[in-house]
Design an enzyme around this catalytic site. Structure first.
Site, PDB file in Angstrom:
ATOM      1  N   ARG A  89       0.816  -1.215   0.000  1.00 52.59           N
ATOM      2  CA  ARG A  89       0.000   0.000   0.000  1.00 52.59           C
ATOM      3  C   ARG A  89       0.850   1.266   0.000  1.00 52.59           C
ATOM      4  O   ARG A  89       0.489   2.269  -0.596  1.00 52.59           O
ATOM      5  CB  ARG A  89      -0.881  -0.027   1.245  1.00 52.59           C
ATOM      6  N   LYS A 146       0.907 -18.939   9.079  1.00 50.29           N
ATOM      7  CA  LYS A 146       0.514 -18.968  10.473  1.00 50.29           C
ATOM      8  C   LYS A 146       0.773 -17.597  11.092  1.00 50.29           C
ATOM      9  O   LYS A 146       1.607 -16.871  10.544  1.00 50.29           O
ATOM     10  CB  LYS A 146       1.256 -20.075  11.215  1.00 50.29           C
ATOM     11  N   LYS A 175      11.418 -28.545   5.955  1.00 49.17           N
ATOM     12  CA  LYS A 175      12.839 -28.778   6.265  1.00 49.17           C
ATOM     13  C   LYS A 175      13.226 -30.171   5.755  1.00 49.17           C
ATOM     14  O   LYS A 175      12.527 -31.150   6.024  1.00 49.17           O
ATOM     15  CB  LYS A 175      13.084 -28.627   7.768  1.00 49.17           C
ATOM     16  N   GLU A 178      15.616 -22.038  20.681  1.00 48.73           N
ATOM     17  CA  GLU A 178      16.120 -20.849  19.987  1.00 48.73           C
ATOM     18  C   GLU A 178      16.977 -20.024  20.940  1.00 48.73           C
ATOM     19  O   GLU A 178      16.694 -19.973  22.143  1.00 48.73           O
ATOM     20  CB  GLU A 178      14.950 -19.977  19.520  1.00 48.73           C
ATOM     21  N   HIS A 224       4.226 -26.332  14.758  1.00 50.31           N
ATOM     22  CA  HIS A 224       5.481 -27.021  14.417  1.00 50.31           C
ATOM     23  C   HIS A 224       5.695 -28.311  15.234  1.00 50.31           C
ATOM     24  O   HIS A 224       5.986 -29.363  14.672  1.00 50.31           O
ATOM     25  CB  HIS A 224       6.682 -26.104  14.652  1.00 50.31           C
ATOM     26  N   LYS A 243      12.449 -19.706  23.804  1.00 52.89           N
ATOM     27  CA  LYS A 243      13.307 -18.639  23.297  1.00 52.89           C
ATOM     28  C   LYS A 243      14.376 -18.348  24.339  1.00 52.89           C
ATOM     29  O   LYS A 243      14.192 -18.618  25.522  1.00 52.89           O
ATOM     30  CB  LYS A 243      12.483 -17.390  23.022  1.00 52.89           C
TER      31      LYS A 243
END
Ligand code: BG6
Length: 487
Positions: A48, A145, A179, A213, A237, A337
């Protein structure tokens, strides 16, 4: 692989983070490889706040090029890639703009792919607008997602999209399914006679699936604080990986055979009794700490996060599958995380030998284990016991490796590249069917509900560790531990 499947790939959210980091780089790689994308195929980016194609290409050069340069940029391929890109300035809130889109793409050849790299609140309005100008025919739609926030909102989106597109036109992306090692797991299980007979309760003691992670929430604090790890990683996942690990051999690799078997697993997950949640689920939230020598802040102080947030950045679960193959075998799932390492892996712990003629050391841990490393360093590693050289029968753990980059020096693809090629070529097997998604939401909902109302906050863990101690205690109750705790 030569292809003549022409396509018009319309990318909504053309200047978004996902387009910049994943989608456009993946399309470039497919283009650069040669022969994967039909020469006539076009990419039409929709945004936009950009005026015209020239300005968009400038944006691509500034923002996308750095992401594709890591493998060494081929300037000639880059220039011809840019030539594929068209641009449409569209205000998604204005249905009239879709007439312009239709006119812009009406003479372009091949199947139309509409990729919605936008927030989920725009999925339904975009689908309606596409239908209003007849663009839902001869087309495929790709949904990123998160698809909804819970079962109800996901059903609402699926109902609305389903009125406009048939299920065979809908590609719900879960990039973990793209993957390579995940698909290699299918090859390993169903292409070799060795593993399948042992892939069951009689021989498997427990299975762990970890996606860890090092990164925190980065610039997505606002989104993440309303989402949490259970919705962001487990519902999709981790449950998808679990269903691939545990599924029965499909009749063939066609999309519905594979997805039917995955669905059976998801439907066989032992429902969580809200009273047991404390025993089978651990939620945590990262505090400040040190990752690879760098001090990192607590989750609650990240931009966009409420200071008193009770959102989980870590989840560990014990899951059971109620069928003959898996009854009684615990599956331990974990994601978080700001953990100690970036690693995604599946660990299949086989049972110890029933009687050891070789002495007690043959019963010890460290052998009879298969580790499927999804990232980094994609490998499948089988741990066995072998005799140490020299006098006496002393055993040591050794391993047989399938290191993909050594066996297959070329042809490895990023998950997004592989999945985008599947969309363009109409292969649905690696996309999530609606009934799978519903089954996954249905299973996680009691945990979501319990955590929503719980007065107990998530357990704190220091960044750079493996999460709250309770996650280890949960495994200890089953006489086992997480893989890294053994080393
Ligand atoms: C996404 C999540 O789906 O997967 C992110 O929204 C997460 O929070 C990411 O970081 C992890 O993917 P990968 O491929 O980097 O392991």
């Amino acid at each position: 692989m030569q292809t003549d499947s022409s396509f018009t790939f319309v990318l909504f959210g053309g200047t978004g983070d996902l387009s910049m980091r994943k989608i456009l780089p993946a399309l470039y790689e497919a283009h650069r490889a040669g022969g994967m994308l039909a020469d006539s195929g076009k990419i039409v980016a929709v945004a936009r706040h950009i005026e015209d194609r020239g300005e968009y290409l400038q944006w691509v050069n500034e923002h996308v090029k750095p992401h594709v340069s890591k493998n060494g940029l081929d300037e000639t391929a880059w220039a011809s890639f840019l030539a594929r890109i068209e641009f449409a300035k569209i205000d998604l809130g204005n249905p009239d703009d879709f007439v312009l889109l239709r006119d812009a793409i009406k003479d372009l050849p091949g199947i139309r792919v509409f990729y919605l790299a936008t927030g989920p609140s725009l999925f339904v309005p975009i689908c309606h607008a596409l239908a209003s100008v007849g663009l839902n025919a001869n087309s495929r739609i790709v949904l990123e997602k998160p698809l909804g926030y819970d079962l109800k909102s996901s059903n609402a989106i699926n109902d609305a999209v389903g009125e406009i597109f048939a299920e065979e036109q809908i590609y719900r992306i879960d990039h973990y399914l793209g993957k390579e090692p995940v698909q290699n797991l299918l090859a390993l299980r169903f292409g070799n006679v060795l593993f399948e007979p042992m892939w069951r309760r009689e021989w498997v003691e427990s299975i762990q699936i970890t996606i860890a992670e090092e990164l925190g929430v980065e610039a997505r604090g606002d989104f993440y604080d309303n989402t949490g790890a259970l919705r962001d990683m487990v519902q999709n996942h981790l449950l998808q990986l679990l269903s691939i690990v545990a599924m029965e051999p499909p009749h063939s690799m066609d999309s519905d055979s594979v997805r039917d078997e995955k669905l059976r697993v998801l439907r066989a997950l032992k429902p969580i009794d809200p009273r047991d949640i404390g025993k089978v689920a651990v939620r945590g939230q990262y505090h400040s700490g040190v990752i690879r020598g760098t001090a990192v802040p607590a989750y609650a102080t990240e931009a966009g996060v409420k200071p008193d947030s009770a959102t989980e950045t870590f989840v560990a679960l014990k899951v059971e599958i109620e069928n003959w193959r898996w009854a009684g075998v615990p599956f331990f799932l974990r994601t978080g995380k700001r953990l100690a390492d970036r690693v995604a892996e599946i660990v299949v712990n086989f049972r110890a030998v029933p009687h050891s003629a070789l002495g007690a050391s043959a019963l010890r841990a460290g052998a009879n284990r298969l580790v499927i490393r999804l990232q980094p360093n994609e490998t499948i590693r089988l741990y066995c016991l072998a005799k140490q050289p020299g006098e006496g029968m002393n055993l040591a753990s050794v391993h047989l490796d399938l290191a993909f980059d050594q066996f297959f020096r070329e042809g490895q693809m990023e998950a997004y590249q592989l999945l985008l090629l599947d969309v363009i070529n109409g292969r649905l097997a690696l996309f999530v069917r609606r009934d799978e998604q519903e089954a996954a939401w249905r299973w996680v909902e009691p945990i979501l509900d319990e955590w929503k109302t719980s007065t107990k906050p998530p357990k704190p863990y220091a960044s750079g560790t493996w999460g709250p101690a309770a996650a280890s205690a949960m495994l200890a109750q089953h006489g086992t531990c997480w893989l890294e705790e053994e080393n």
